[in-house]
Design a protein around this motif. Structure first.
Motif, PDB file in Angstrom:
ATOM      1  N   THR A  26     -55.991  61.069 -50.660  1.00  0.00           N
ATOM      2  CA  THR A  26     -56.003  61.846 -49.432  1.00  0.00           C
ATOM      3  C   THR A  26     -56.035  63.335 -49.723  1.00  0.00           C
ATOM      4  O   THR A  26     -56.739  64.097 -49.072  1.00  0.00           O
ATOM      5  CB  THR A  26     -54.734  61.521 -48.605  1.00  0.00           C
ATOM      6  OG1 THR A  26     -54.575  60.126 -48.594  1.00  0.00           O
ATOM      7  CG2 THR A  26     -54.862  62.042 -47.206  1.00  0.00           C
ATOM      8  N   ILE A  27     -55.280  63.735 -50.728  1.00  0.00           N
ATOM      9  CA  ILE A  27     -55.232  65.157 -51.040  1.00  0.00           C
ATOM     10  C   ILE A  27     -56.614  65.667 -51.438  1.00  0.00           C
ATOM     11  O   ILE A  27     -57.039  66.724 -51.005  1.00  0.00           O
ATOM     12  CB  ILE A  27     -54.205  65.413 -52.173  1.00  0.00           C
ATOM     13  CG1 ILE A  27     -52.793  65.276 -51.599  1.00  0.00           C
ATOM     14  CG2 ILE A  27     -54.384  66.802 -52.776  1.00  0.00           C
ATOM     15  CD1 ILE A  27     -51.725  65.303 -52.655  1.00  0.00           C
ATOM     16  N   VAL A  29     -59.536  64.402 -50.565  1.00  0.00           N
ATOM     17  CA  VAL A  29     -60.367  64.450 -49.357  1.00  0.00           C
ATOM     18  C   VAL A  29     -59.999  65.679 -48.515  1.00  0.00           C
ATOM     19  O   VAL A  29     -60.857  66.397 -48.008  1.00  0.00           O
ATOM     20  CB  VAL A  29     -60.200  63.160 -48.528  1.00  0.00           C
ATOM     21  CG1 VAL A  29     -60.921  63.289 -47.198  1.00  0.00           C
ATOM     22  CG2 VAL A  29     -60.729  61.971 -49.302  1.00  0.00           C
ATOM     23  N   ASP A  30     -58.694  65.919 -48.406  1.00  0.00           N
ATOM     24  CA  ASP A  30     -58.232  67.052 -47.614  1.00  0.00           C
ATOM     25  C   ASP A  30     -58.736  68.374 -48.186  1.00  0.00           C
ATOM     26  O   ASP A  30     -59.140  69.271 -47.448  1.00  0.00           O
ATOM     27  CB  ASP A  30     -56.702  67.071 -47.558  1.00  0.00           C
ATOM     28  CG  ASP A  30     -56.187  66.131 -46.486  1.00  0.00           C
ATOM     29  OD1 ASP A  30     -57.040  65.539 -45.789  1.00  0.00           O
ATOM     30  OD2 ASP A  30     -54.961  65.983 -46.354  1.00  0.00           O
ATOM     31  N   PHE A  33     -62.268  68.745 -47.345  1.00  0.00           N
ATOM     32  CA  PHE A  33     -62.368  69.009 -45.916  1.00  0.00           C
ATOM     33  C   PHE A  33     -62.055  70.471 -45.612  1.00  0.00           C
ATOM     34  O   PHE A  33     -62.754  71.124 -44.829  1.00  0.00           O
ATOM     35  CB  PHE A  33     -61.404  68.088 -45.161  1.00  0.00           C
ATOM     36  CG  PHE A  33     -61.398  68.297 -43.681  1.00  0.00           C
ATOM     37  CD1 PHE A  33     -62.507  67.982 -42.924  1.00  0.00           C
ATOM     38  CD2 PHE A  33     -60.281  68.832 -43.036  1.00  0.00           C
ATOM     39  CE1 PHE A  33     -62.521  68.179 -41.560  1.00  0.00           C
ATOM     40  CE2 PHE A  33     -60.284  69.035 -41.671  1.00  0.00           C
ATOM     41  CZ  PHE A  33     -61.409  68.706 -40.939  1.00  0.00           C
TER      42      PHE A  33
ATOM     43  N   ALA B 213     -51.403  60.168 -43.245  1.00  0.00           N
ATOM     44  CA  ALA B 213     -52.709  60.423 -42.650  1.00  0.00           C
ATOM     45  C   ALA B 213     -53.392  61.614 -43.328  1.00  0.00           C
ATOM     46  O   ALA B 213     -52.734  62.588 -43.694  1.00  0.00           O
ATOM     47  CB  ALA B 213     -52.547  60.713 -41.157  1.00  0.00           C
ATOM     48  N   SER B 214     -54.684  61.532 -43.505  1.00  0.00           N
ATOM     49  CA  SER B 214     -55.430  62.673 -44.016  1.00  0.00           C
ATOM     50  C   SER B 214     -55.641  63.660 -42.872  1.00  0.00           C
ATOM     51  O   SER B 214     -55.360  63.360 -41.708  1.00  0.00           O
ATOM     52  CB  SER B 214     -56.779  62.221 -44.566  1.00  0.00           C
ATOM     53  OG  SER B 214     -57.615  61.827 -43.492  1.00  0.00           O
ATOM     54  N   ARG B 215     -56.161  64.866 -43.204  1.00  0.00           N
ATOM     55  CA  ARG B 215     -56.380  65.853 -42.150  1.00  0.00           C
ATOM     56  C   ARG B 215     -57.352  65.357 -41.090  1.00  0.00           C
ATOM     57  O   ARG B 215     -57.174  65.582 -39.907  1.00  0.00           O
ATOM     58  CB  ARG B 215     -56.923  67.140 -42.769  1.00  0.00           C
ATOM     59  CG  ARG B 215     -55.820  68.010 -43.352  1.00  0.00           C
ATOM     60  CD  ARG B 215     -56.423  69.211 -44.030  1.00  0.00           C
ATOM     61  NE  ARG B 215     -55.400  69.998 -44.695  1.00  0.00           N
ATOM     62  CZ  ARG B 215     -54.769  71.009 -44.119  1.00  0.00           C
ATOM     63  NH1 ARG B 215     -55.058  71.351 -42.890  1.00  0.00           N
ATOM     64  NH2 ARG B 215     -53.863  71.687 -44.781  1.00  0.00           N
ATOM     65  N   ILE B 216     -58.387  64.652 -41.583  1.00  0.00           N
ATOM     66  CA  ILE B 216     -59.390  64.170 -40.621  1.00  0.00           C
ATOM     67  C   ILE B 216     -58.755  63.144 -39.689  1.00  0.00           C
ATOM     68  O   ILE B 216     -58.971  63.172 -38.477  1.00  0.00           O
ATOM     69  CB  ILE B 216     -60.592  63.562 -41.366  1.00  0.00           C
ATOM     70  CG1 ILE B 216     -61.240  64.648 -42.229  1.00  0.00           C
ATOM     71  CG2 ILE B 216     -61.600  62.975 -40.395  1.00  0.00           C
ATOM     72  CD1 ILE B 216     -62.354  64.161 -43.101  1.00  0.00           C
ATOM     73  N   ILE B 219     -56.680  64.912 -37.160  1.00  0.00           N
ATOM     74  CA  ILE B 219     -57.478  65.521 -36.098  1.00  0.00           C
ATOM     75  C   ILE B 219     -57.907  64.466 -35.087  1.00  0.00           C
ATOM     76  O   ILE B 219     -57.791  64.654 -33.878  1.00  0.00           O
ATOM     77  CB  ILE B 219     -58.707  66.232 -36.701  1.00  0.00           C
ATOM     78  CG1 ILE B 219     -58.259  67.491 -37.433  1.00  0.00           C
ATOM     79  CG2 ILE B 219     -59.717  66.580 -35.607  1.00  0.00           C
ATOM     80  CD1 ILE B 219     -59.380  68.212 -38.124  1.00  0.00           C
TER      81      ILE B 219
END
Lengths: 314, 313
Positions: A26-27, A29-30, A33, B213-216, B219
C-alpha cells in the motif's frame, strides 16, 4: 499450514506479518499516487498561471515585439509604452474614475439595503418573515426578463443616468441569505434580551450591537458587491448611451473586443498606430485587473467562509 | 359557558398586531429593500405579460392589444428557433459536463497534499481568475488565441502547423467558451468541495487507516461519499440552469464568423428586444426560456429528493 493447534500468539504474529506485507504494498502504491497528485496540481497551476504571465510579459514589452508575436513568457525589449498610452487616454481615465464612483456608491447602497432586509428577516418576532424570504428566493428562480426590466428602468427615468448602474441590481439574494444567517446565528440572543431590558429599541440594537458584531460578514458582502460592480459591463451596455458615463469594463470592451481604436491620432504612422493598439490591449487588461487582484489575497479566506456559510444554509 | 376558541386566523392577526406594536421600526427598515424587490423583480414579472400582447409605447403595458400566443408561434415557426434552442442546450450541457467533475478532482487532489505552502499556493492561484471580469477573460482568450500575436501561435509553431484562428470557426466556439470558463471558475468551485471535505468526521479516516486502506481506497470510500451531498446540490443547480447560459460571455465571444453556434437564446433576446425594439417577441422568447428553466429545476429537484434524499429545499 494453519493448524488448529497453533498457539494464539503465533496466529497473531502471522496476521501482523500479513498486514505488514500488505501495507508495504500500500505504501508503494500511495507513493506513486502522491507523485501523480503533485504532477496534476503543478499542471493545473501552470495552466492557470501561464496565460496571466503571458499578458503581463506582453504588457511590459515594446510595441513592435508584441505586434510581431515575439513575446511569450518574458518581456521582450522592456518598455512601459503601453501603460503610458493607456494612462494618457481620456476615455480610459474617465472609465476608471466612473468605475470607482459606481463601485463605491453601489456598494454602499447594496450593503445598506441588504442589512435593512436581512436584520428583520433574522428575527423570529418579525411577522411574515418566512413568506418574505420565499418571495425573495423566488426571484432567483424566475425573472421577468431583460425587456420587462428595461421597461421599468426606463419608466423610472434612469436610462442614461448613473442610477441605472447602481439601483436595478442593488440587492443580491445570495448576500441576503448570507447576512440573515449571520445575524441569526452569530449574534447571541442574550445580547438582544439585555439591550431590551436597558430600553434600547430594535434600531439602536442594530446600530450599536448587531452591526459592530457583524463586521466580518459585512466586509465579505461589501467586497462581493464591489467586485461584481467593478467587473460588470452588461447594465452599462443596455442602459447607457452617453459614453462619458461608461464604466471601465465597457470602455475595455470597446477597445479590446470591438477593436475601436482609442485616441492614438497623435501617432503619425499607421504601422506604429497598429502596434500601439496591440500593446495597449495587454496593458489595459493589467490596469483593470490589478485593483481586484490586489485586494484578493486578503479577502480569499473570508470568501471561502462566506461560500461555506451559504452552502450550509442554502 | 367556556370562552370562544380563537380561530387560527384571529390568532395570526393578533400575533401580527403585537409584532407591529413592538417592532414597527423593523418593518420600516424593511420597506426600502422590499420596494426594491417589488419594483425591480416583481413588476418586471407582471410586465412580462406583454409577451401575449402587441406592445406599443403609447398604449402602455395594459393598453396594448392582446394577441395571445402569436409571438410564441412566430418564434417556433421561425427556423432560427430550433438552432437557438440547440445552441443554448448543447453549450450548457457541454459546460456542465466539463465544469462539474474538474473542481471535484482539484479538491480531492488538494486534500491529499500535506505541504501547507504548496497547498495554499495552488489554492490561491487557481482561485484568482474567478475575480477577473468577463470582459478581461474574453479579451485574454481572444489575445491568446490570436494566430498573429497570441501564445497559441507559438504552440502550433512547435508542431510546425500553421495556426488556426479558433474564434473564426463556429465549430470551436463551444470549446473556447467552455474551457475558458473552466479556467476561470475551477478554483472557486473547488473551495466548496474543500469545505465539505474538511467537515468529514475524522474517525472515518482513522477507521480507514486501521483497515489498512490505501489513499485511493480512502478517497473512494470516505472522501467521495462525504462530498456527495454537496455535489448533488451543485449538479441540481447546474441542470436547473441548463437553459440559462449567461449572456455576458457568449455575447463578447461572438463574431459574425462563429454566429452559427454562438447565437444563444439570451443574445438573440437582446438583439430582438433592444437592438430591433421588438419588445413583445423578445419577452415571449425569454418567457419561454424562463418557464422551461423553472420546470427543469423543479423536476430535477424532485428527482434528487427521491433518489438521493436531498434537494435544494
Amino acid at each position: 499450514m494453519v493448524s488448529a493447534d497453533m498457539s494464539a500468539p503465533d496466529a497473531r504474529a502471522l496476521r501482523l506479518a500479513r498486514q505488514r506485507r500488505r501495507s508495504l504494498n500500500t505504501i508503494l502504491v500511495d507513493r506513486l499516487f502522491m507523485v501523480a497528485v503533485y504532477l496534476l496540481l503543478i499542471t493545473l497551476l501552470l495552466i492557470v498561471v501561464l496565460p496571466m504571465i503571458y499578458i503581463v510579459a506582453s504588457s511590459l514589452s515594446s510595441p513592435s515585439a508584441v505586434s510581431a508575436g515575439r513575446v511569450s513568457l518574458w518581456p521582450v525589449d522592456f518598455s512601459l509604452r503601453g501603460y503610458e498610452v493607456a494612462l494618457r487616454d481620456p476615455k480610459i481615465v474617465s472609465g476608471f474614475l466612473n468605475s470607482i464612483f459606481y463601485t463605491v456608491s453601489g456598494t454602499l447602497l447594496s450593503v445598506a439595503l441588504t442589512i435593512a432586509i436581512a436584520f428583520p428577516l433574522s428575527r423570529a418576532d418579525f411577522f411574515g418573515g418566512s413568506l418574505i424570504t420565499k418571495l425573495i428566493v423566488f426571484t432567483m428562480l424566475f425573472s421577468g426578463g431583460l425587456i420587462p426590466t428595461y421597461m421599468v428602468v426606463r419608466a423610472l427615468g434612469m436610462i442614461d443616468t448613473p442610477w441605472a448602474l447602481i439601483v436595478p441590481n442593488a440587492v443580491g439574494v445570495w448576500q441576503v441569505i448570507l447576512a440573515t444567517a449571520y445575524f441569526r446565528d452569530a449574534i447571541p440572543k442574550e445580547l438582544y434580551e439585555a439591550s431590551r431590558v436597558d430600553g434600547a429599541g430594535d434600531l439602536r440594537f442594530l446600530w450599536l450591537v448587531a452591526i459592530p458584531l457583524a463586521k466580518p460578514m459585512i466586509a465579505v458582502i461589501a467586497l462581493m458587491y464591489a467586485i461584481v460592480q467593478w467587473n460588470s459591463y452588461f447594465d452599462a451596455l443596455i442602459y447607457l448611451r452617453n459614453d462619458a458615463l461608461y464604466p471601465l469594463q465597457l470602455v475595455l470592451r470597446n477597445i479590446l473586443i470591438l477593436n475601436t481604436q482609442s485616441n492614438l491620432t497623435d501617432v503619425a504612422k499607421a504601422l506604429e498606430r497598429q502596434q500601439l493598439a496591440d500593446l495597449l490591449k495587454y496593458s489595459l487588461i493589467v490596469i483593470s485587473t490589478v485593483p481586484v487582484l490586489l485586494i484578493y489575497p486578503f479577502v480569499a479566506r473570508h470568501f471561502a467562509k462566506g461560500i461555506m456559510l451559504g452552502s450550509v444554509k442554502g | 359557558m367556556s370562552k370562544p376558541v380563537k380561530s387560527h386566523r384571529q390568532s395570526l392577526a393578533y400575533a401580527a398586531r403585537r409584532s407591529w406594536e413592538r417592532h414597527w421600526t423593523l418593518y420600516l427598515l424593511a420597506v426600502p429593500p422590499l420596494l426594491y424587490f417589488i419594483v425591480f423583480k416583481y413588476v418586471p414579472m407582471i410586465n412580462a405579460v406583454i409577451a401575449f400582447k402587441n406592445f406599443n409605447v403609447v398604449a402602455g403595458v395594459w393598453g396594448s392589444d392582446w394577441v395571445g400566443l402569436k409571438h410564441f408561434q412566430a418564434f417556433f415557426n421561425n427556423p432560427v428557433s430550433r438552432q437557438l434552442i440547440g445552441n443554448t442546450f448543447y453549450l450548457s450541457l457541454y459546460y456542465l459536463l466539463a465544469s462539474f467533475p474538474i473542481p471535484i478532482i482539484l479538491a480531492l487532489a488538494l486534500n491529499e497534499v500535506r505541504l501547507r505552502f504548496f497547498k495554499q499556493t495552488v489554492q490561491i492561484v487557481t482561485y484568482a481568475p474567478y475575480f477577473i471580469s468577463t470582459v478581461v477573460v474574453v479579451s485574454m482568450t481572444i489575445l491568446i488565441l490570436s494566430p498573429r500575436v497570441g501564445l497559441v501561435g507559438d504552440v502550433f509553431g512547435l508542431f510546425g502547423v500553421p495556426a488556426v484562428d479558433l474564434l473564426a470557426r463556429a465549430d470551436y466556439f463551444r470549446h473556447v467558451y467552455v474551457w475558458s470558463d473552466v479556467w476561470q471558475t475551477t478554483g472557486y468551485s473547488a473551495v466548496i468541495y474543500l469545505a465539505a471535505l474538511s467537515s468529514i468526521d475524522p474517525s472515518l479516516y482513522e477507521a480507514a487507516k486501521v483497515d489498512g486502506a490505501s489513499r485511493i481506497q480512502k478517497i473512494l470510500n470516505v472522501d467521495l461519499p462525504g462530498i456527495m451531498p454537496t455535489a448533488i446540490v451543485i449538479l441540481i443547480l447546474g441542470v436547473g440552469n441548463i437553459m440559462q447560459v449567461g449572456f455576458e460571455k457568449a455575447f463578447l465571444l461572438q463574431n459574425p464568423l462563429n454566429l452559427a453556434q454562438s447565437e444563444i437564446i439570451s443574445t438573440y433576446v437582446y438583439k430582438t428586444g433592444l437592438l430591433n425594439a421588438n419588445f413583445s417577441s423578445a419577452t415571449a422568447i425569454n418567457l419561454f426560456n424562463a418557464a422551461v428553466n423553472l420546470v427543469l429545476l423543479l423536476v430535477v429537484n424532485a428527482l434528487a429528493k427521491r433518489v438521493a434524499g436531498r434537494g435544494l429545499w
